[in-house]
Every structure is written in C-alpha cells, then in structure tokens.
Design a protein around this motif. Structure first.
Motif, PDB file in Angstrom:
ATOM      1  N   HIS A  44      17.473  30.454  70.575  1.00 58.12           N
ATOM      2  CA  HIS A  44      16.849  31.172  69.459  1.00 58.12           C
ATOM      3  C   HIS A  44      16.014  30.202  68.630  1.00 58.12           C
ATOM      4  O   HIS A  44      16.278  28.993  68.600  1.00 58.12           O
ATOM      5  N   SER A  62      14.995  37.300  68.895  1.00 59.75           N
ATOM      6  CA  SER A  62      16.049  37.989  69.658  1.00 59.75           C
ATOM      7  C   SER A  62      15.513  39.005  70.657  1.00 59.75           C
ATOM      8  O   SER A  62      16.106  39.174  71.712  1.00 59.75           O
ATOM      9  N   HIS A 218      11.297  36.708  56.478  1.00 59.19           N
ATOM     10  CA  HIS A 218      11.983  37.525  57.484  1.00 59.19           C
ATOM     11  C   HIS A 218      12.388  38.846  56.813  1.00 59.19           C
ATOM     12  O   HIS A 218      12.822  38.840  55.650  1.00 59.19           O
ATOM     13  N   GLU A 220      14.973  40.416  56.871  1.00 61.71           N
ATOM     14  CA  GLU A 220      16.363  40.435  56.392  1.00 61.71           C
ATOM     15  C   GLU A 220      16.464  39.977  54.933  1.00 61.71           C
ATOM     16  O   GLU A 220      17.542  39.988  54.340  1.00 61.71           O
ATOM     17  N   THR A 235      11.188  36.262  63.687  1.00 58.58           N
ATOM     18  CA  THR A 235      10.963  34.813  63.762  1.00 58.58           C
ATOM     19  C   THR A 235       9.767  34.477  64.659  1.00 58.58           C
ATOM     20  O   THR A 235       8.967  33.608  64.326  1.00 58.58           O
TER      21      THR A 235
END
Ligand code: 13P
Ligand code: SF4
Length: 322
Positions: A44, A62, A218, A220, A235
C-alpha cells in the motif's frame, strides 16, 4: 551498478545512510527469495520508503491492490498493508497463497463494525442496499451488496440505481459521498484514527503560512478539512495529482509515508509535512516480510461460506472500476 546500489541511489533522499546499512541486507534477501518462490509483493502507498521502493512489485491504493491481486501470475502474494487488504486479495484470487507480514496490522475502520451490526442495519432499513468500504472484514463484506474504495465510492453508490443506500463504516467518507451524490446516504459512526486527527484550522493555518501551496486530502478526513483543501481523493489519486500538476509546494493531508514515497519521484516539489502515522501500517517491516516469506507463515484463510458471499461484493466493486 548493482541492483541494491540502484535502489539506494533512488531512496537516499529520504533514507539516511546509517539506516540503509540496516535495510540493505533484508532488501537483497527478500528480492532474491521473491524470485525463487515466484512471489509478488503488493504494497500500500502508506508503507515506508524501504518497502515501497525497495521490495514492492506494485505500490498502490486499495482498489489497485485488489485488482492487481486478481491478475497476478505469482504463486504467493505478500500483502504489505493491513489485514483487510490481504483478505481482499485472497477474495479476489482464492487459489493463491496470500501472506501478511503481521497478522495484527488492523484498521480502526474495519474494527468499528461486525457482521452482526450489518444484519441489524438491514433489519432496520429493509430493502436498502449495503455499500461497504473495502476497509472492513470479510464477514462484513459477506453481509454487503457491494464494496467500494475511496477511489470509486460515488460511482459505486450511483451504480445501484436506488434513492437510498446504507454506506459503512466510515462516517467521514459517507459525508464526502453525500456531498457528491443525490442518493440519500445512511452512515455508520466509524472513523480512521489517522485522518480524524487533522483539523480544518490546521489546514487553513498551513495555507496562510505557505502562499500558493496546493492542499490535497484523503476523503477519510473530517468535512472541514476537505472543504479547506484543493482536492480530495484516494491515495493513488493523490500520487497522480502531484505527478501531473507538479505544484511547487504541496501538503498531503494523510498518512506520513506518502510524502516520503512521492518525494523521490517528484524531486522539484516541496512537501510540507504535518502528518499522522498509521500504527497498523507501521507494523509491517522488512524483517517481518522476510520472515513470513521464508516460512510462508501468516497465511490468510477465510471460511468458505463467508468467502463466497464476500467475493461477490469485491468482484462487483472491481467490475465497476475507478
Ligand atoms: P486508499 O484506498 O486511498 O489507498 O486508502 C486506504 C486507506 O486505508 C486510507 O486510510
Ligand atoms: Fe485504517 Fe486509517 Fe490506517 Fe487506513 S490509515 S489503514 S483507514 S487506520
């Protein structure tokens, strides 16, 4: 020039000489063993530079890691990332041996919800489809209609052709999706312990003190962080943004290692680095990668019943694409 010196030439900017002496023997051994065992290392973007640039065959977000896992010709996949990523690789390509260097590499989002919680939500909202972020356990994926990542969350939600979805477990990602679609989002209260720490005020201060800076976050992150940023994306979208737009100065509002990893490929870009570390991602080290590849230990196993149902959700996500 030897292979190992070529690698050092590349990463010397972000890894001091004294550390390199420690990493180099592991990198050489891992890269040899990888060839001998026909193994592939999928890493990752949050992995440390010695993993990202030293041993990874593919380093990505991901969604790309899941798709690469489905395509690989290797016999063994070593997933350098967190547990849900390794489980997803196994779901995408069940015949392969999938190893993770540390079984305790978890994720605060994945541990925020169980299969039982999803069954409870489905009872509460009968007939409403469930979209789960890929940052979930196989058990949660098995209870879901489809998975998504931050790279395709809006596209996945809209692909269902309904006016309401249950979107779990990341409350902030759900918030981001809600801002970008007319579909009504029913969310869960999970958060990422790395991204929830950033604040809108911190980002605004950095902009004020760094005229002309580009700020990319991001999804999130909390909503005030995203609205104070120039761009939000997965990402890999962040990597692409920097590569294509080549800003003079940039702040990546995400995990620490991202800036170091991208710095190497973008030497003319200045990275401002207030960053937070993901303690789960940081559990993966070169020593643990070598150990698990040598012993073929820490293999991911998923029960047949859960795997069959969870696989449908991840395959559907991959088919929808980016
Ligand atoms: P990406 O899908 O953007 O790589 O993000 C995964 C993740 O865990 C972010 O915290
Ligand atoms: Fe999970 Fe957050 Fe770590 Fe990503 S950064 S793996 S979402 S805890």
């Amino acid at each position: 020039m030897s292979e190992i010196n070529k690698i050092y030439n590349k990463i010397s900017k972000v890894i001091p000489n004294i550390e390199w002496d420690f990493h180099a023997p592991y990198i050489e051994k891992i890269n040899k063993l990888k060839k001998d065992k026909n193994a592939v290392i999928l890493a990752h973007n949050y992995q440390t530079p010695e993993i990202y640039h030293g041993v990874a065959d593919i380093a990505a977000d991901s969604l790309a890691l899941a798709i690469e896992a489905s395509k690989t010709k290797a016999d063994i996949i070593v997933l350098c990332g967190v547990h849900f990523m390794a489980e997803t690789a196994k779901l995408m390509n069940p015949k392969k041996k999938v190893l993770i260097p540390d079984m305790d590499a978890g994720c605060s989002l994945a541990s925020s919800i169980t299969g039982e919680d999803v069954r409870m939500l489905k009872e509460k909202y009968p007939g409403v489809p469930v979209v789960s972020y890929v940052n979930t356990s196989a058990e949660v994926k098995a209870e879901s209609d489809v998975c998504c990542t931050s790279a395709n969350a809006v596209k996945v939600v809209e692909s269902l052709g309904v006016d309401r979805v249950i979107f779990l477990p990341d409350h902030y990602l759900a918030n981001y999706v809600q801002k970008n679609t007319k579909v009504k989002i029913i969310s869960w209260q999970g958060t990422c312990i790395v991204h929830e720490k950033f604040t809108g005020n911190e980002v605004k201060d950095i902009r004020e003190n760094n005229p002309g800076i580009k700020i990319i976050a991001h999804p999130e992150c909390p909503p005030d962080v995203i609205s104070a940023s120039d761009f939000a994306g997965s990402t890999s979208s962040m990597v692409r943004y920097v590569k294509e737009k080549k800003p003079k100065k940039v702040l990546l509002v995400t995990e620490c290692s991202m800036s170091d990893n991208i710095q190497i490929e973008n030497p003319d870009v200045e990275f401002v680095k207030p960053c937070n570390l993901c303690p789960f991602m940081k559990k993966i080290t070169l020593k643990k990668i070598l150990d698990c590849l040598e012993k073929e230990s820490n293999e991911i196993k998923i029960g047949d019943n859960i795997a069959a149902r969870a696989r449908k959700s991840v395959i559907r996500m991959a088919d929808i694409g980016r």
